[in-house]
Scaffold this motif. Structure first.
Motif, PDB file in Angstrom:
ATOM      1  N   PHE A 249       0.840  -1.202   0.000  1.00  0.00           N
ATOM      2  CA  PHE A 249       0.000   0.000   0.000  1.00  0.00           C
ATOM      3  C   PHE A 249       0.876   1.255   0.000  1.00  0.00           C
ATOM      4  O   PHE A 249       0.610   2.214  -0.731  1.00  0.00           O
ATOM      5  CB  PHE A 249      -0.931   0.016   1.211  1.00  0.00           C
ATOM      6  N   LEU A 250       1.934   1.244   0.790  1.00  0.00           N
ATOM      7  CA  LEU A 250       2.854   2.385   0.822  1.00  0.00           C
ATOM      8  C   LEU A 250       3.509   2.587  -0.550  1.00  0.00           C
ATOM      9  O   LEU A 250       3.654   3.711  -1.023  1.00  0.00           O
ATOM     10  CB  LEU A 250       3.939   2.159   1.874  1.00  0.00           C
ATOM     11  N   ARG A 251       3.878   1.481  -1.183  1.00  0.00           N
ATOM     12  CA  ARG A 251       4.542   1.544  -2.494  1.00  0.00           C
ATOM     13  C   ARG A 251       3.606   2.112  -3.557  1.00  0.00           C
ATOM     14  O   ARG A 251       3.976   3.022  -4.298  1.00  0.00           O
ATOM     15  CB  ARG A 251       5.024   0.136  -2.889  1.00  0.00           C
ATOM     16  N   VAL A 252       2.381   1.601  -3.604  1.00  0.00           N
ATOM     17  CA  VAL A 252       1.420   2.042  -4.616  1.00  0.00           C
ATOM     18  C   VAL A 252       0.930   3.463  -4.328  1.00  0.00           C
ATOM     19  O   VAL A 252       0.773   4.279  -5.238  1.00  0.00           O
ATOM     20  CB  VAL A 252       0.224   1.058  -4.687  1.00  0.00           C
ATOM     21  N   ASP A 256       1.096  10.294  -2.311  1.00  0.00           N
ATOM     22  CA  ASP A 256      -0.319  10.615  -2.138  1.00  0.00           C
ATOM     23  C   ASP A 256      -0.892  10.118  -0.810  1.00  0.00           C
ATOM     24  O   ASP A 256      -1.970  10.567  -0.400  1.00  0.00           O
ATOM     25  CB  ASP A 256      -1.143  10.031  -3.289  1.00  0.00           C
ATOM     26  N   VAL A 257      -0.225   9.181  -0.165  1.00  0.00           N
ATOM     27  CA  VAL A 257      -0.749   8.675   1.106  1.00  0.00           C
ATOM     28  C   VAL A 257       0.024   9.210   2.312  1.00  0.00           C
ATOM     29  O   VAL A 257      -0.237   8.814   3.448  1.00  0.00           O
ATOM     30  CB  VAL A 257      -0.791   7.123   1.135  1.00  0.00           C
ATOM     31  N   GLU A 258       0.967  10.116   2.072  1.00  0.00           N
ATOM     32  CA  GLU A 258       1.684  10.752   3.189  1.00  0.00           C
ATOM     33  C   GLU A 258       0.691  11.474   4.101  1.00  0.00           C
ATOM     34  O   GLU A 258      -0.227  12.153   3.626  1.00  0.00           O
ATOM     35  CB  GLU A 258       2.709  11.759   2.667  1.00  0.00           C
ATOM     36  N   GLY A 259       0.867  11.324   5.407  1.00  0.00           N
ATOM     37  CA  GLY A 259       0.011  12.005   6.375  1.00  0.00           C
ATOM     38  C   GLY A 259      -1.297  11.310   6.674  1.00  0.00           C
ATOM     39  O   GLY A 259      -2.093  11.783   7.488  1.00  0.00           O
ATOM     40  N   THR A 260      -1.543  10.172   6.032  1.00  0.00           N
ATOM     41  CA  THR A 260      -2.767   9.402   6.287  1.00  0.00           C
ATOM     42  C   THR A 260      -2.759   8.844   7.708  1.00  0.00           C
ATOM     43  O   THR A 260      -1.723   8.427   8.216  1.00  0.00           O
ATOM     44  CB  THR A 260      -2.875   8.228   5.298  1.00  0.00           C
ATOM     45  N   PHE A 261      -3.940   8.810   8.336  1.00  0.00           N
ATOM     46  CA  PHE A 261      -4.085   8.203   9.658  1.00  0.00           C
ATOM     47  C   PHE A 261      -4.879   6.900   9.527  1.00  0.00           C
ATOM     48  O   PHE A 261      -5.787   6.799   8.704  1.00  0.00           O
ATOM     49  CB  PHE A 261      -4.827   9.135  10.610  1.00  0.00           C
ATOM     50  N   LEU A 262      -4.530   5.924  10.339  1.00  0.00           N
ATOM     51  CA  LEU A 262      -5.279   4.673  10.369  1.00  0.00           C
ATOM     52  C   LEU A 262      -5.060   3.953  11.691  1.00  0.00           C
ATOM     53  O   LEU A 262      -4.021   4.133  12.336  1.00  0.00           O
ATOM     54  CB  LEU A 262      -4.851   3.743   9.222  1.00  0.00           C
ATOM     55  N   PRO A 263      -6.035   3.153  12.100  1.00  0.00           N
ATOM     56  CA  PRO A 263      -5.843   2.293  13.263  1.00  0.00           C
ATOM     57  C   PRO A 263      -5.183   1.003  12.788  1.00  0.00           C
ATOM     58  O   PRO A 263      -5.386   0.577  11.657  1.00  0.00           O
ATOM     59  CB  PRO A 263      -7.270   2.035  13.743  1.00  0.00           C
ATOM     60  N   ALA A 264      -4.377   0.394  13.620  1.00  0.00           N
ATOM     61  CA  ALA A 264      -3.711  -0.857  13.230  1.00  0.00           C
ATOM     62  C   ALA A 264      -3.439  -1.704  14.462  1.00  0.00           C
ATOM     63  O   ALA A 264      -3.471  -1.207  15.597  1.00  0.00           O
ATOM     64  CB  ALA A 264      -2.397  -0.560  12.495  1.00  0.00           C
ATOM     65  N   ARG A 367      -5.297  -2.348  19.453  1.00  0.00           N
ATOM     66  CA  ARG A 367      -5.297  -1.279  18.449  1.00  0.00           C
ATOM     67  C   ARG A 367      -4.381  -0.138  18.879  1.00  0.00           C
ATOM     68  O   ARG A 367      -4.258   0.173  20.070  1.00  0.00           O
ATOM     69  CB  ARG A 367      -6.700  -0.748  18.218  1.00  0.00           C
ATOM     70  N   VAL A 368      -3.756   0.457  17.892  1.00  0.00           N
ATOM     71  CA  VAL A 368      -2.992   1.688  18.083  1.00  0.00           C
ATOM     72  C   VAL A 368      -3.302   2.583  16.882  1.00  0.00           C
ATOM     73  O   VAL A 368      -3.748   2.101  15.840  1.00  0.00           O
ATOM     74  CB  VAL A 368      -1.466   1.444  18.156  1.00  0.00           C
ATOM     75  N   MET A 369      -3.066   3.876  17.023  1.00  0.00           N
ATOM     76  CA  MET A 369      -3.204   4.782  15.877  1.00  0.00           C
ATOM     77  C   MET A 369      -1.834   4.966  15.240  1.00  0.00           C
ATOM     78  O   MET A 369      -0.804   5.048  15.923  1.00  0.00           O
ATOM     79  CB  MET A 369      -3.768   6.134  16.296  1.00  0.00           C
ATOM     80  N   VAL A 370      -1.854   5.013  13.902  1.00  0.00           N
ATOM     81  CA  VAL A 370      -0.618   5.077  13.120  1.00  0.00           C
ATOM     82  C   VAL A 370      -0.785   6.155  12.049  1.00  0.00           C
ATOM     83  O   VAL A 370      -1.907   6.404  11.589  1.00  0.00           O
ATOM     84  CB  VAL A 370      -0.347   3.704  12.453  1.00  0.00           C
ATOM     85  N   THR A 371       0.302   6.795  11.669  1.00  0.00           N
ATOM     86  CA  THR A 371       0.280   7.693  10.519  1.00  0.00           C
ATOM     87  C   THR A 371       1.374   7.274   9.542  1.00  0.00           C
ATOM     88  O   THR A 371       2.235   6.442   9.894  1.00  0.00           O
ATOM     89  CB  THR A 371       0.469   9.167  10.940  1.00  0.00           C
ATOM     90  N   ILE A 372       1.307   7.785   8.334  1.00  0.00           N
ATOM     91  CA  ILE A 372       2.334   7.489   7.329  1.00  0.00           C
ATOM     92  C   ILE A 372       3.237   8.707   7.206  1.00  0.00           C
ATOM     93  O   ILE A 372       2.779   9.805   6.887  1.00  0.00           O
ATOM     94  CB  ILE A 372       1.691   7.150   5.967  1.00  0.00           C
ATOM     95  N   GLU A 373       4.508   8.504   7.495  1.00  0.00           N
ATOM     96  CA  GLU A 373       5.472   9.600   7.488  1.00  0.00           C
ATOM     97  C   GLU A 373       6.734   9.165   6.760  1.00  0.00           C
ATOM     98  O   GLU A 373       7.348   8.159   7.123  1.00  0.00           O
ATOM     99  CB  GLU A 373       5.801   9.992   8.932  1.00  0.00           C
ATOM    100  N   ASN A 374       7.096   9.923   5.721  1.00  0.00           N
ATOM    101  CA  ASN A 374       8.276   9.589   4.916  1.00  0.00           C
ATOM    102  C   ASN A 374       8.230   8.150   4.397  1.00  0.00           C
ATOM    103  O   ASN A 374       9.232   7.430   4.423  1.00  0.00           O
ATOM    104  CB  ASN A 374       9.561   9.817   5.719  1.00  0.00           C
ATOM    105  N   GLY A 375       7.061   7.751   3.940  1.00  0.00           N
ATOM    106  CA  GLY A 375       6.896   6.418   3.361  1.00  0.00           C
ATOM    107  C   GLY A 375       6.977   5.272   4.341  1.00  0.00           C
ATOM    108  O   GLY A 375       7.220   4.127   3.942  1.00  0.00           O
ATOM    109  N   ALA A 376       6.764   5.551   5.623  1.00  0.00           N
ATOM    110  CA  ALA A 376       6.847   4.495   6.653  1.00  0.00           C
ATOM    111  C   ALA A 376       5.752   4.702   7.689  1.00  0.00           C
ATOM    112  O   ALA A 376       5.170   5.787   7.813  1.00  0.00           O
ATOM    113  CB  ALA A 376       8.223   4.524   7.301  1.00  0.00           C
ATOM    114  N   TRP A 377       5.476   3.638   8.450  1.00  0.00           N
ATOM    115  CA  TRP A 377       4.471   3.690   9.496  1.00  0.00           C
ATOM    116  C   TRP A 377       5.068   4.343  10.744  1.00  0.00           C
ATOM    117  O   TRP A 377       6.182   4.023  11.151  1.00  0.00           O
ATOM    118  CB  TRP A 377       3.989   2.293   9.860  1.00  0.00           C
TER     119      TRP A 377
END
Length: 381
Positions: A249-252, A256-264, A367-377
């Motif tokens: 998902f990060l690769r594709v 465009d997905v930088e800064g996205t929030f999600l639970p994981a 569950r924890v909250m995660v964001t995408i930063e510099n192409g990483a979780w």
């Protein structure tokens, strides 16, 4: 000569007895098709599962259902009738897992699903009593998202999800969470997992001018709405579900997905968790095993769901063996009962406490909250 013949026959009988005592585990995953980015790490994880439990040899028979519901059902029936499996693990997606329920219930073979929807195990009835699952329920993750939105000043939300049981389940559960947190859903759209364009849906979402957009998809197809909205100039907040927590998902998604929030599940950011986190140790055990086999940074939450099915199986098999022998209806029933009795069992995603009414058994420790930063979780404390 006669003695030798007797000894040979005895040896053959003993060998046969040992073979009959083996525990056969059927696995169907979506290693190809739209859900392949989820199914491949699950398939990889099966290779890391224990080869012996309770002194018994474990045989894994792994089939690919190509992300197709019909194939998933065919695989389940083949594993049950031809391979005489004692337990079934799979499938990867919610539609596939829901479709398999009739087959396992008819054969009375316990099944541990690696798909997310609560509808796989709820409400408990004569059929679903044979079904368990390892991924967190949508409502647990919906509440995490709604809470983060509310704390971040979001008032209005647009929703776009898969046009199947996954998307519908998420819309239902997020609607409940949104109401609790006083969030207003101003638009709701759907798309197919294999769609190549969602421009029409994106324009409708943008017309509603939401503060944030929640995309309820899984794997790489979940990147499409976000990329389309970005291209159209949407500048609000983006949220995804735990269905996207893998490297593909990060690769594709790229920038465009930088800064996205999600639970994981905690396993996604296990190394970043504080030492006091109740799941850190068991999550790191999986990360270490997977990355030793497949390389640094290769771990995904989906493989973790498969790992947890093995953790549950490892806890239940020794209990079931006290009541019956593998390969029998009595053993399969005992295995089902033992799964239902699991208590405080640490896995990659959380601590499992099953019961007759709860065939997931995870709480908020999962569950924890995660964001995408510099192409990483990145873990969000």
């Amino acid at each position: 000569m006669k003695l030798n013949k007797i000894l040979t026959l005895l040896a053959a009988a003993l060998t046969s007895a040992v073979a009959l005592a083996d525990i056969n585990v059927g696995v169907t995953v979506s290693a190809t098709g739209p859900a392949a980015s989820l199914g491949i790490p699950e398939k990889n994880t099966v290779a890391l599962m224990p080869k012996r439990i309770g002194g018994q040899t474990i045989n894994y028979i792994v089939l690919d259902d190509a992300s197709d519901t019909t194939a998933a059902v065919a695989n389940a029936r083949k594993l049950i009738t031809e391979h005489k499996v004692d337990i079934l693990l799979g499938s990867t997606t919610t539609p596939n897992s829901l479709a398999m329920i009739d087959a396992v219930a008819e054969a009375q073979v316990p099944m541990i699903s690696m798909a997310a929807s609560a509808r796989i195990v709820e409400p408990q009835d004569a059929k679903k009593r044979w079904v368990f699952k390892t991924p967190q329920n949508d409502i647990q993750m919906s509440l995490a998202i709604a809470e983060h939105m509310a704390n971040s000043g979001v008032k209005t939300v647009a929703f776009i999800g898969f046009a199947d049981a996954y998307g519908e389940g998420w819309f239902q559960e997020f609607s409940k969470a949104a109401e609790l947190k006083k969030l207003r859903i101003v638009a709701s759209e759907r798309y197919a997992r294999n769609d190549t364009s969602v421009t029409g849906q994106a324009l409708k979402l943008m017309a509603a001018q939401p503060d944030a957009v929640l995309i309820a998809g899984s794997g790489t197809p979940a990147a499409l709405p976000q990329k389309t909205l970005k291209e159209r100039g949407y500048t609000g907040k983006f949220y995804q579900t735990h269905g996207v927590a893998n490297a593909d998902f990060l690769r594709v998604g790229g920038k465009d997905v930088e800064g996205t929030f999600l639970p994981a599940g905690p396993v996604l950011v296990a190394s970043q968790l504080p030492a006091s986190h109740p799941v850190k140790k068991s999550a790191m055990a999986y990360v270490t095993a997977y990355e030793a086999a497949y390389g640094a940074g290769s771990v995904s939450t989906f493989g973790g769901h498969a790992w947890d099915s093995g953790v549950l199986m490892s806890a239940a098999v020794p209990v079931a063996l006290k009541k019956a022998q593998p390969g029998t209806p009595a053993f399969r029933a005992a295995l089902r009962d033992a799964l239902e009795q699991v208590r405080e069992l640490p896995g990659a995603h959380g601590i499992f406490n099953m019961s007759a009414t709860d065939h997931l058994g995870l709480d908020q420790r999962a569950r924890v909250m995660v964001t995408i930063e510099n192409g990483a979780w990145k873990f969000v404390p």
